[in-house]
Write an enzyme that holds these catalytic residues in place. Structure first.
Site, PDB file in Angstrom:
ATOM      1  N   GLU A 127      49.620  17.054  -9.507  1.00  0.00           N
ATOM      2  CA  GLU A 127      48.564  16.908  -8.490  1.00  0.00           C
ATOM      3  C   GLU A 127      47.391  16.175  -9.114  1.00  0.00           C
ATOM      4  O   GLU A 127      47.359  15.920 -10.331  1.00  0.00           O
ATOM      5  CB  GLU A 127      48.143  18.293  -7.969  1.00  0.00           C
ATOM      6  CG  GLU A 127      49.250  18.976  -7.177  1.00  0.00           C
ATOM      7  CD  GLU A 127      48.866  20.341  -6.631  1.00  0.00           C
ATOM      8  OE1 GLU A 127      47.691  20.560  -6.328  1.00  0.00           O
ATOM      9  OE2 GLU A 127      49.756  21.197  -6.533  1.00  0.00           O
ATOM     10  N   HIS A 266      39.488  19.163   0.846  1.00  0.00           N
ATOM     11  CA  HIS A 266      40.802  18.637   0.493  1.00  0.00           C
ATOM     12  C   HIS A 266      40.932  17.268   1.144  1.00  0.00           C
ATOM     13  O   HIS A 266      40.617  17.107   2.319  1.00  0.00           O
ATOM     14  CB  HIS A 266      41.910  19.571   0.972  1.00  0.00           C
ATOM     15  CG  HIS A 266      43.221  19.305   0.300  1.00  0.00           C
ATOM     16  ND1 HIS A 266      43.967  18.179   0.581  1.00  0.00           N
ATOM     17  CD2 HIS A 266      43.898  19.978  -0.653  1.00  0.00           C
ATOM     18  CE1 HIS A 266      45.063  18.192  -0.173  1.00  0.00           C
ATOM     19  NE2 HIS A 266      45.038  19.275  -0.932  1.00  0.00           N
ATOM     20  N   ARG A 312      40.002  15.424  -6.915  1.00  0.00           N
ATOM     21  CA  ARG A 312      39.889  15.611  -5.468  1.00  0.00           C
ATOM     22  C   ARG A 312      38.559  15.152  -4.870  1.00  0.00           C
ATOM     23  O   ARG A 312      38.508  14.627  -3.769  1.00  0.00           O
ATOM     24  CB  ARG A 312      40.053  17.094  -5.199  1.00  0.00           C
ATOM     25  CG  ARG A 312      40.925  17.378  -4.059  1.00  0.00           C
ATOM     26  CD  ARG A 312      41.229  18.834  -4.009  1.00  0.00           C
ATOM     27  NE  ARG A 312      42.627  19.064  -4.316  1.00  0.00           N
ATOM     28  CZ  ARG A 312      43.194  20.261  -4.246  1.00  0.00           C
ATOM     29  NH1 ARG A 312      42.477  21.316  -3.933  1.00  0.00           N
ATOM     30  NH2 ARG A 312      44.465  20.404  -4.508  1.00  0.00           N
ATOM     31  N   HIS A 373      38.108  23.153   2.052  1.00  0.00           N
ATOM     32  CA  HIS A 373      39.332  23.729   1.488  1.00  0.00           C
ATOM     33  C   HIS A 373      39.065  24.873   0.510  1.00  0.00           C
ATOM     34  O   HIS A 373      39.770  25.871   0.517  1.00  0.00           O
ATOM     35  CB  HIS A 373      40.095  22.615   0.777  1.00  0.00           C
ATOM     36  CG  HIS A 373      41.400  23.032   0.171  1.00  0.00           C
ATOM     37  ND1 HIS A 373      42.441  23.521   0.929  1.00  0.00           N
ATOM     38  CD2 HIS A 373      41.845  23.025  -1.118  1.00  0.00           C
ATOM     39  CE1 HIS A 373      43.468  23.797   0.135  1.00  0.00           C
ATOM     40  NE2 HIS A 373      43.124  23.519  -1.102  1.00  0.00           N
ATOM     41  N   ARG A 408      36.973  22.001  -8.556  1.00  0.00           N
ATOM     42  CA  ARG A 408      38.158  22.694  -9.072  1.00  0.00           C
ATOM     43  C   ARG A 408      39.329  21.729  -9.273  1.00  0.00           C
ATOM     44  O   ARG A 408      39.626  20.903  -8.407  1.00  0.00           O
ATOM     45  CB  ARG A 408      38.573  23.770  -8.075  1.00  0.00           C
ATOM     46  CG  ARG A 408      39.836  24.530  -8.439  1.00  0.00           C
ATOM     47  CD  ARG A 408      40.159  25.518  -7.348  1.00  0.00           C
ATOM     48  NE  ARG A 408      40.464  24.811  -6.124  1.00  0.00           N
ATOM     49  CZ  ARG A 408      41.683  24.650  -5.639  1.00  0.00           C
ATOM     50  NH1 ARG A 408      42.737  25.144  -6.277  1.00  0.00           N
ATOM     51  NH2 ARG A 408      41.884  23.993  -4.516  1.00  0.00           N
TER      52      ARG A 408
HETATM   53  C1  SIN Z   1      47.491  21.443  -2.425  1.00  0.00           C
HETATM   54  O1  SIN Z   1      48.664  21.810  -2.390  1.00  0.00           O
HETATM   55  O2  SIN Z   1      47.136  20.278  -2.348  1.00  0.00           O
HETATM   56  C2  SIN Z   1      46.458  22.491  -2.555  1.00  0.00           C
HETATM   57  C3  SIN Z   1      46.571  23.156  -3.841  1.00  0.00           C
HETATM   58  C4  SIN Z   1      45.234  23.601  -4.289  1.00  0.00           C
HETATM   59  O3  SIN Z   1      44.289  23.559  -3.514  1.00  0.00           O
HETATM   60  O4  SIN Z   1      45.119  23.971  -5.447  1.00  0.00           O
END
Ligand code: SIN
Length: 561
Positions: A127, A266, A312, A373, A408
């Site tokens: 991610e 998000h 993010r 989010h 985060r």
């Molecule tokens: C996601 O799956 O993009 C969210 C995971 C997260 O917020 O840590």
């Protein structure tokens, strides 16, 4: 293991007296409850809806933890620090990252089966902001799988009582009780202040949602693990329960709250005209999905060298900028180069949710927008989950440990929840042993007085204020901020707060009113912290102060008196 006698307070209703109360039934609360019960403590878990209604249940991505040969703690620490933009507490980051593998092994021991590759090794996801593949996941339903495993384990634990549909209203403290007594006896202000100096937790008032009565739970320890506050914004990936209850309760109890301006948006929530924002996991970009603007351009490389897998805050701001520039209500997420069989197997939940909106993600681009989010700030805690009030603990999204800093790192939250639940359990055990030795009589808590009734026709105020608050926060306290908008929000929220407080004191409480009261409190804290921060850092971007200050400092806020 020897079992200490329960610390049952001298209460009017001994049936509702426990060693430990846990507010919330997500990964943090359940993991913690399991551990303290295994130490021999009596535990009550209070959850305002059903036991499985939690943020955890909605977590798609997974749990970031070092397991691969190619990975190491230093890399995970470094990725977390970079995402946190200079505001993480390095000591906390190192500890939580290092504790991770052991805590995750405990989940595996409970029966959790993380997804594996064909060769049997863990299928590690990737991610934004991660330099390695390190996300353990159960397809795109990791939270649900963890929640199920923990609920099963809790069900086997006789020392845990689970109260569904009990809404915790406020923490009762010895300081508050002494002040009330002092006021009613017309004691001097000095007597009230003296009483305050020994302030500690005595219990909780909670609304039994099904019969509408407020009941008293007695306990020397309360663990807040009630999740975040996404519902304070009009558009959020969070479930309806995410109304910041624990943060508001802690603040009202005089506890320090920290860094509330850092609300993580998000980048990719499914754009739908219904206003609901279903999360499209960042793991989809981890598997190669590309963000395109309405002109079809893959724009992220213009914003950051890590392009679609940048941290993010950067991706969300870039999308916001592209939407503003092109006037489009969304951008596109394109994963059409992966085949349907892979997508259906790796992302069954997302595949189905998009299909229900008429989108075949193997063929069609997905319309996405940012949505609120994650609450990176929260109740300030130590690495032992202690807050500034003896007996009050916090872990999970409700807490601010210093791990996340100004932003985060993806999938660090489930990690933080299990690690802090474990550390919290150890420190609660020590606290209970300490107070057991003092032999101090347990405080008597008066029953809740329902001043109640009120004109039911006026309930429209609650619905109206909910909408106005969430719209105000979305329009004025969102991804890109200005001082003027924040001040405008502050004025509006103050009016909503006055009206809602009036309502609170004159009417019988119900869940919508309690949630609104908490959301307003949280909104006030977000705006106050945002106005305090005279710089742009991580998730807080403000036009008048575009640069970072040389010295990174937390914003701290605590209710006076
Ligand atoms: C996601 O799956 O993009 C969210 C995971 C997260 O917020 O840590």
């Amino acid at each position: 293991m020897s079992t200490p006698p329960p610390l049952t307070p001298a209460a009017e209703s001994p049936a509702r007296a426990y060693d430990v109360l846990v507010i919330g039934s997500g990964i943090a609360g359940l993991s913690f409850a399991l551990k303290v019960a295994r130490q021999g403590r009596s535990v009550a878990i209070l959850t305002k809806k059903n036991k499985a209604d939690s943020n955890t249940n909605w977590a798609q991505g997974g749990i970031a933890v070092v397991t691969a040969q190619t990975d190491d703690f230093a890399k995970h620490v470094s990725d977390t620090l970079v995402a946190g933009d200079g505001l993480c507490d390095r000591k906390v980051v190192k500890q939580i990252v290092a504790d991770g593998p052991q805590r995750v092994q405990e989940l595996i021991d409970l029966g959790l089966k993380f997804s594996r590759d064909d060769d049997g090794t863990y299928d590690l996801g990737r991610e934004g902001g991660h330099s390695e593949r390190r996300i353990l996941h159960v397809k795109d339903m990791t939270g649900k799988a963890i929640e199920n495993a923990l609920i099963k384990a809790i069900g086997r634990e006789p020392r845990v009582a689970l109260f569904e549909h009990f809404f915790a209203i406020d923490v009762v403290t010895t300081g508050k009780l002494a002040k009330t007594r002092a006021r009613s006896r017309a004691h001097s202000a000095t007597a009230a202040a003296r009483a305050d100096s020994t302030d500690r937790v005595a219990g909780v008032y909670a609304l039994d949602v099904r019969d509408g009565r407020v009941v008293t739970f007695h306990a020397p320890v309360v663990m807040l693990s009630s999740g975040g506050a996404g519902q304070v914004y009009l558009y959020t990936t969070n479930p309806d329960i995410a109304t910041g209850d624990g943060i508001a309760m802690a603040y009202r109890a005089g506890v320090e709250v920290r860094n509330m301006e850092f609300i993580q948006f998000h980048p990719t929530a499914l754009y739908s005209l219904s206003g609901k924002r279903f999360l499209i996991s960042e793991a989809v970009r981890g598997e190669g999905a590309i963000l395109r603007n309405v002109e079809g351009e893959a724009f992220m490389a213009r914003y950051h060298p890590q392009a679609d897998l940048a941290p993010r805050d950067i991706v969300a701001r870039a999308i916001d900028a592209e939407m503003k520039r092109t006037g489009s209500p969304h951008v596109w997420l394109d994963i059409t180069h992966r085949n349907a069989a892979f997508l259906r197997s790796r992302f069954p939940l997302i595949y189905k949710a998009c299909a229900s909106e008429g989108i075949d993600i193997a063929v069609d681009k997905i319309p996405v927008v940012p949505a609120a989010h994650y609450t990176c700030g929260g109740v300030a805690t130590t690495l032992a989950a202690e807050t500034t009030l003896p007996g009050l603990y916090a872990c999970g999204e409700v807490a601010c440990t210093g791990l996340h800093g100004a932003n985060r790192l993806a999938s660090n939250s489930l990690l933080e929840a299990v690690v802090m639940a474990h550390r919290g359990a150890a420190s609660v055990d020590a606290y209970l042993q300490r107070i057991q030795k003092t032999d101090a009589p347990a405080p008597v808590i008066p029953e809740w007085r329902d001043l109640g009734g009120g004109d039911q026709d006026e309930r429209v105020v609650i619905a109206h204020n909910w909408d106005e608050l969430r719209r105000t926060m979305w329009d004025y306290v969102s991804i890109q901020r200005t001082t003027k908008r924040l001040e405008r929000a502050r004025t509006r929220i103050a009016t909503l707060s006055r009206e809602t407080q009036e309502y609170y004191w004159n009417f019988s409480v119900d869940p919508r009113l309690l949630e609104l009261r908490n959301l307003i409190q949280v909104a006030e804290l977000i705006v106050a912290c945002a106005l305090q921060r005279k710089e742009s850092r991580g998730l807080h971007s403000i036009a008048e102060y575009p640069k970072k200050l040389r010295r990174a400092e937390d914003t701290r806020i605590r209710r006076a008196g």
